[in-house]
Write a protein that holds these residues in place. Structure first.
Motif, PDB file in Angstrom:
ATOM      1  N   HIS A 133       0.823  -1.218   0.000  1.00  0.00           N
ATOM      2  CA  HIS A 133       0.000   0.000   0.000  1.00  0.00           C
ATOM      3  C   HIS A 133       0.849   1.257   0.000  1.00  0.00           C
ATOM      4  CE1 HIS A 133       0.882  -0.703   4.257  1.00  0.00           C
ATOM      5  NE2 HIS A 133       0.647   0.570   4.471  1.00  0.00           N
ATOM      6  N   ARG A 134       2.147   1.119   0.318  1.00  0.00           N
ATOM      7  CA  ARG A 134       3.046   2.267   0.289  1.00  0.00           C
ATOM      8  C   ARG A 134       3.850   2.343  -1.009  1.00  0.00           C
ATOM      9  NH1 ARG A 134       4.777   5.069   5.041  1.00  0.00           N
ATOM     10  NH2 ARG A 134       3.315   4.751   6.741  1.00  0.00           N
ATOM     11  N   ASP A 168       5.854   8.635   1.539  1.00  0.00           N
ATOM     12  CA  ASP A 168       5.043   9.755   1.049  1.00  0.00           C
ATOM     13  C   ASP A 168       5.845  11.053   1.022  1.00  0.00           C
ATOM     14  OD1 ASP A 168       2.481   8.655   0.332  1.00  0.00           O
ATOM     15  OD2 ASP A 168       2.095   8.295   2.464  1.00  0.00           O
ATOM     16  N   LEU A 189       1.969  13.445   5.056  1.00  0.00           N
ATOM     17  CA  LEU A 189       0.870  13.910   5.925  1.00  0.00           C
ATOM     18  C   LEU A 189       0.652  12.953   7.084  1.00  0.00           C
ATOM     19  CD1 LEU A 189      -1.679  15.004   3.164  1.00  0.00           C
ATOM     20  CD2 LEU A 189      -0.194  16.472   4.541  1.00  0.00           C
ATOM     21  N   ASN A 190       1.445  11.893   7.143  1.00  0.00           N
ATOM     22  CA  ASN A 190       1.318  10.901   8.208  1.00  0.00           C
ATOM     23  C   ASN A 190       1.658  11.542   9.556  1.00  0.00           C
ATOM     24  OD1 ASN A 190       1.663   8.477   9.817  1.00  0.00           O
ATOM     25  ND2 ASN A 190       2.037   7.376   7.908  1.00  0.00           N
ATOM     26  N   LEU A 191       0.937  11.138  10.606  1.00  0.00           N
ATOM     27  CA  LEU A 191       1.328  11.545  11.960  1.00  0.00           C
ATOM     28  C   LEU A 191       2.772  11.141  12.226  1.00  0.00           C
ATOM     29  CD1 LEU A 191      -1.667  10.484  14.223  1.00  0.00           C
ATOM     30  CD2 LEU A 191      -0.648  12.760  14.150  1.00  0.00           C
ATOM     31  N   ASP A 192       3.125   9.945  11.789  1.00  0.00           N
ATOM     32  CA  ASP A 192       4.482   9.418  11.935  1.00  0.00           C
ATOM     33  C   ASP A 192       5.202   9.642  10.607  1.00  0.00           C
ATOM     34  OD1 ASP A 192       6.803   8.003  12.428  1.00  0.00           O
ATOM     35  OD2 ASP A 192       5.827   6.037  12.410  1.00  0.00           O
ATOM     36  N   ALA A 228       7.217   3.753  13.122  1.00  0.00           N
ATOM     37  CA  ALA A 228       6.439   2.585  13.547  1.00  0.00           C
ATOM     38  C   ALA A 228       6.581   1.404  12.584  1.00  0.00           C
ATOM     39  CB  ALA A 228       4.963   2.967  13.667  1.00  0.00           C
ATOM     40  N   LEU A 229       7.181   1.616  11.412  1.00  0.00           N
ATOM     41  CA  LEU A 229       7.094   0.606  10.351  1.00  0.00           C
ATOM     42  C   LEU A 229       7.810  -0.702  10.669  1.00  0.00           C
ATOM     43  CD1 LEU A 229       7.382   2.844   7.170  1.00  0.00           C
ATOM     44  CD2 LEU A 229       5.321   1.811   8.162  1.00  0.00           C
ATOM     45  N   LEU A 241       5.262  -3.148  11.469  1.00  0.00           N
ATOM     46  CA  LEU A 241       4.528  -3.728  10.346  1.00  0.00           C
ATOM     47  C   LEU A 241       5.309  -4.943   9.824  1.00  0.00           C
ATOM     48  CD1 LEU A 241       2.246  -3.698   8.284  1.00  0.00           C
ATOM     49  CD2 LEU A 241       3.438  -1.898   7.037  1.00  0.00           C
ATOM     50  N   GLU A 245      -4.022  20.437  10.238  1.00  0.00           N
ATOM     51  CA  GLU A 245      -4.460  19.177  10.836  1.00  0.00           C
ATOM     52  C   GLU A 245      -5.656  19.435  11.725  1.00  0.00           C
ATOM     53  OE1 GLU A 245      -0.823  16.492  11.983  1.00  0.00           O
ATOM     54  OE2 GLU A 245      -0.372  18.562  12.512  1.00  0.00           O
ATOM     55  N   GLU A 284      -8.503  17.071  14.464  1.00  0.00           N
ATOM     56  CA  GLU A 284      -8.888  15.776  15.042  1.00  0.00           C
ATOM     57  C   GLU A 284     -10.177  15.909  15.837  1.00  0.00           C
ATOM     58  OE1 GLU A 284      -4.264  14.319  15.810  1.00  0.00           O
ATOM     59  OE2 GLU A 284      -5.689  14.260  17.460  1.00  0.00           O
ATOM     60  N   ARG A 322      -5.734  13.686   3.793  1.00  0.00           N
ATOM     61  CA  ARG A 322      -5.411  12.384   4.372  1.00  0.00           C
ATOM     62  C   ARG A 322      -6.323  12.190   5.579  1.00  0.00           C
ATOM     63  NH1 ARG A 322      -0.618   8.785   5.717  1.00  0.00           N
ATOM     64  NH2 ARG A 322      -1.366   7.692   7.568  1.00  0.00           N
ATOM     65  N   SER A 336      -3.864   4.008  11.400  1.00  0.00           N
ATOM     66  CA  SER A 336      -3.318   5.360  11.231  1.00  0.00           C
ATOM     67  C   SER A 336      -1.887   5.323  10.709  1.00  0.00           C
ATOM     68  CB  SER A 336      -3.419   6.161  12.534  1.00  0.00           C
ATOM     69  OG  SER A 336      -2.709   5.534  13.583  1.00  0.00           O
ATOM     70  N   VAL A 337      -0.906   5.139  11.600  1.00  0.00           N
ATOM     71  CA  VAL A 337       0.472   5.396  11.165  1.00  0.00           C
ATOM     72  C   VAL A 337       1.031   4.378  10.164  1.00  0.00           C
ATOM     73  CG1 VAL A 337       1.104   6.798  13.152  1.00  0.00           C
ATOM     74  CG2 VAL A 337       1.430   4.334  13.268  1.00  0.00           C
ATOM     75  N   PHE A 338       0.491   3.176  10.108  1.00  0.00           N
ATOM     76  CA  PHE A 338       0.944   2.233   9.075  1.00  0.00           C
ATOM     77  C   PHE A 338       0.450   2.649   7.685  1.00  0.00           C
ATOM     78  CE2 PHE A 338       1.361  -1.935  11.778  1.00  0.00           C
ATOM     79  CZ  PHE A 338       2.584  -1.484  12.255  1.00  0.00           C
ATOM     80  N   ALA A 339      -0.581   3.475   7.657  1.00  0.00           N
ATOM     81  CA  ALA A 339      -1.273   3.738   6.394  1.00  0.00           C
ATOM     82  C   ALA A 339      -0.538   4.769   5.547  1.00  0.00           C
ATOM     83  CB  ALA A 339      -2.692   4.204   6.678  1.00  0.00           C
ATOM     84  N   ASP A 340      -1.016   4.948   4.321  1.00  0.00           N
ATOM     85  CA  ASP A 340      -0.388   5.822   3.331  1.00  0.00           C
ATOM     86  C   ASP A 340      -1.251   7.065   3.113  1.00  0.00           C
ATOM     87  OD1 ASP A 340      -2.132   3.602   2.287  1.00  0.00           O
ATOM     88  OD2 ASP A 340      -2.175   4.985   0.587  1.00  0.00           O
ATOM     89  N   ASP A 341      -0.631   8.114   2.596  1.00  0.00           N
ATOM     90  CA  ASP A 341      -1.365   9.365   2.372  1.00  0.00           C
ATOM     91  C   ASP A 341      -2.526   9.193   1.389  1.00  0.00           C
ATOM     92  OD1 ASP A 341       0.324  10.634   4.110  1.00  0.00           O
ATOM     93  OD2 ASP A 341       1.288  11.934   2.622  1.00  0.00           O
ATOM     94  N   ALA A 342      -2.370   8.300   0.422  1.00  0.00           N
ATOM     95  CA  ALA A 342      -3.402   8.151  -0.601  1.00  0.00           C
ATOM     96  C   ALA A 342      -4.630   7.400  -0.092  1.00  0.00           C
ATOM     97  CB  ALA A 342      -2.833   7.433  -1.822  1.00  0.00           C
ATOM     98  N   ARG A 346      -4.960   4.107   0.561  1.00  0.00           N
ATOM     99  CA  ARG A 346      -5.140   2.731   0.084  1.00  0.00           C
ATOM    100  C   ARG A 346      -5.308   1.755   1.251  1.00  0.00           C
ATOM    101  NH1 ARG A 346      -1.347   4.789  -3.908  1.00  0.00           N
ATOM    102  NH2 ARG A 346       0.295   4.529  -2.367  1.00  0.00           N
ATOM    103  N   HIS A 347      -4.492   1.947   2.288  1.00  0.00           N
ATOM    104  CA  HIS A 347      -4.542   1.040   3.432  1.00  0.00           C
ATOM    105  C   HIS A 347      -5.898   1.132   4.118  1.00  0.00           C
ATOM    106  CE1 HIS A 347      -3.107  -0.617   7.393  1.00  0.00           C
ATOM    107  NE2 HIS A 347      -2.380  -1.346   6.587  1.00  0.00           N
ATOM    108  N   ARG A 360      -8.593  11.793  12.328  1.00  0.00           N
ATOM    109  CA  ARG A 360      -7.617  12.852  12.054  1.00  0.00           C
ATOM    110  C   ARG A 360      -7.646  13.168  10.568  1.00  0.00           C
ATOM    111  NH1 ARG A 360      -2.346  12.567   9.949  1.00  0.00           N
ATOM    112  NH2 ARG A 360      -1.130  14.447  10.353  1.00  0.00           N
ATOM    113  N   ALA A 365      -5.645  15.631   7.606  1.00  0.00           N
ATOM    114  CA  ALA A 365      -4.456  16.450   7.375  1.00  0.00           C
ATOM    115  C   ALA A 365      -4.354  16.791   5.902  1.00  0.00           C
ATOM    116  CB  ALA A 365      -3.190  15.708   7.825  1.00  0.00           C
TER     117      ALA A 365
END
Lengths: 128, 445
Positions: free
Chosen positions: A55-56, A81, A88-91, A96-97, A100, B322, B324, B353, B361-367, B369-370, B385, B387
């Motif tokens: 997904h990344r 990204d 735009l991720n909080l992290d 954290a990866l 995963l 941002e 929340e 996002r 949340s943090v594992f996911a991608d800006d687009a 998809r996750h 949240r 952003a």
């Protein structure tokens, strides 16, 4: 007849840490025991990691092996990204990866279970 | 010598980034003083963005632009270091090493300590020399441009008798390579020894990340005394090999696992870790536990240093908005997802996002998809949240206003709105020939 393989998450066989530079992430995978090394080399592959992070949209996944250290280092290109200043991720570092990656399922032969660490996950197929 | 006994240089690290604990130095300094022998204390306080923020601070106030916590870091230990001949080397000069040096001179006088000989390393700041950067800065509003310089100026300043060496953007491991070069008098092309000292510096540069910090995971990776972690000390021998330890009586853990995690931190190809001083090769590295909280690194090799230096250029980069809002109880996840859909419909000018904190949340991608791939669940404590970034401040600010408006217009039961709007900095990097970077040092007059 061989005993059936046991399924465990990678964090019971290895640990790791994420680092970032720009839009590139590196994640170490370090065996808890030398006895687990061959299993890690066989199963924690570039393809397996690329699939976990699909997904990344990594443009490249490279695995560097360090047999002396019983460690490997994954370099994942373009998975942040844009990195700490653009994501735009909080992290935005992707710190954290490693967690995963450390959820990757492994199939372990029963004689290696004494080398695993940590609490038993309640997921099906894990050790009793 | 198996344990690096005999003539060793001890280097302690009391900060791994700007924002680290400021009470770490005391036990490190006491351990260095108790050991006797040559010793150096380093503070590593610069990250990519820290320098840009420091440049902005200096524009506001010509006396500012160095580490804002300099006084908190040094006041507890400066007099003790001067009395025990523990030298101090740091990049806490940031965008104004002269200003930091003057601050340290004032602090020493105020503490009644002897007047330190303070060296200032210069030349990394290329913000006034943008013609050296080539095309990379074209069209950008540049805030800072700094070359990662190496250990030589630090070594020269120490050899000349500096008690304190204040730098701006030096490569982090060079804070250790400089003292080792000065102490052991290695040739400057002794690549193996330089590489070993570089990896000692790499292990130290993030402070407690090698002594059990950023490692603990209850039941799997237990670390005693995480609230009172000891910061690391490297005992470096004449061949550059090092033993990592920490002050007695402190919390934390040093074993082969904590050292390996930090050894590979922010490394790409382990056979070619590039710094201004050397290209280090970990291919045959060996990590050995000698005793509890004593781990030795050997087997590191070196290759000739690169001809070019890396330069990081920070530039203005629009605005980050941002917002929340939290939902809890029955159907909380469904209500949070609905709130996100409302924001998307209300804000077509922004690429949003969305995160469902507590779900994904943090594992996911800006687009997204996750988030889209996941199955809608029954999360009962979920924080939405949103952003977005935009070049135009007013456009970005609309996100914050729409999240706030969810109080009365969104799904039922939303609470705890927080919003923020911040200017963003971007970074680009390039390589510049070493001879175009005018590195120099001098004592503070």
């Amino acid at each position: 007849m061989n005993a059936p393989l046991l399924h465990v998450p990678l964090h019971r066989a290895a640990h790791g840490r994420t680092g970032d530079k720009g839009n590139r992430s590196n994640i170490s995978v370090i065996a808890w025991s030398p006895a687990l090394w061959d299993t890690l080399v066989a199963q924690v592959t570039e393809d397996a990691v690329a699939d976990l992070f699909r997904h990344r949209r990594p443009t490249k996944v490279t695995r560097h092996l360090l047999p002396n250290l019983h460690a490997m280092n994954f370099v994942l290109d373009d998975v942040l990204d844009g990195g700490v200043n653009d994501s735009l991720n909080l992290d935005s570092h992707g710190k954290a990866l490693s967690y995963l990656l450390l959820d990757l399922p492994l199939a372990i032969s029963p004689e290696l279970t004494g080398h695993l660490r940590g609490p038993v996950d309640p997921s099906p197929g894990d050790l009793p | 010598m198996a344990d690096g006994q005999g003539q060793v240089l001890r280097v302690g690290c009391a900060a791994g980034f700007s924002g680290d604990r400021t009470d770490a130095a005391g036990p490190v300094v006491e351990a260095l003083a108790a050991a006797g022998g040559p010793a150096v204390l380093i503070f590593e306080t610069l990250a990519e963005r820290t320098l840009a923020l420091a440049q902005l601070a200096r524009r506001q106030d010509p006396d500012a632009g160095y580490e804002p916590l300099l006084d908190d870091l040094l006041r507890p230990v400066l007099a003790r270091c001067l009395a025990a001949n523990i030298r101090i080397v740091s990049n806490f000069g940031a965008a104004n090493p002269e200003g930091a040096a003057r601050h340290i001179a004032r602090l020493a006088a105020e503490l009644g300590a002897r007047a330190p000989r303070i060296a200032v390393v210069r030349g990394d700041d290329l913000s006034g020399r943008q013609h050296t950067l080539g095309d990379v800065a074209q069209g950008l509003e540049v805030v800072s441009a700094n070359a990662y310089i190496g250990a030589e100026a630090i070594a020269d300043a120490l050899t000349a008798g500096a008690d304190v060496v204040v730098c701006g953007r030096v490569a982090d491991p060079s804070l250790v390579v400089g003292p080792a070069l000065a102490h052991f008098g290695w040739a400057r092309d002794d690549w193996d020894r330089l590489a070993r000292a570089t990896m000692a510096g790499h292990l130290l540069e993030c402070g407690a990340q090698v002594t059990g910090g950023y490692y603990a995971d209850p039941g799997l990776k237990d670390v005693p005394g995480l609230a009172r972690l000891g910061y690391p000390i490297a005992e470096i021998d004449a061949d550059g090999h090092c033993t990592i330890t920490k002050p007695p009586g402190t919390g934390g853990l040093i074993d082969t696992h904590t050292v390996k995690e930090q050894l590979l931190y922010e490394v790409h190809d382990p056979r070619a870790y590039v710094t201004p001083d050397v290209v280090a090769d970990l291919g045959e590295a060996v990590v050995t536990e000698l005793a509890p909280d004593r781990v030795r690194l050997t087997g590191v090799r070196g290759h000739p240093r690169p001809a070019d230096l890396k330069v990081n250029v920070c530039h203005t980069n629009g605005w980050l908005a941002e917002g929340e809002i939290s939902y809890a109880g029955a159907r909380a996840e469904a209500r949070a997802r609905l709130a996100g859909a409302v924001l998307k419909e209300r804000l077509p000018a922004l690429t949003l996002r969305l995160d469902l904190i507590g779900v994904t949340s943090v594992f996911a991608d800006d687009a997204g998809r996750h988030l889209a791939d996941g199955i809608e669940g029954d999360g009962r404590d979920v924080r939405l949240r949103a952003a977005a970034s935009h070049p135009d401040r007013a456009t970005a600010e609309r996100l914050a206003r729409e999240v706030t408006a969810l109080y009365t217009t969104g799904p039922a039961g939303g609470g705890g709105v927080r919003t923020s709007l911040r200017p963003r900095l971007g970074t680009v990097s390039c390589l510049v020939p070493r001879e175009h970077v005018p590195v120099a040092w001098s004592f503070l007059s």
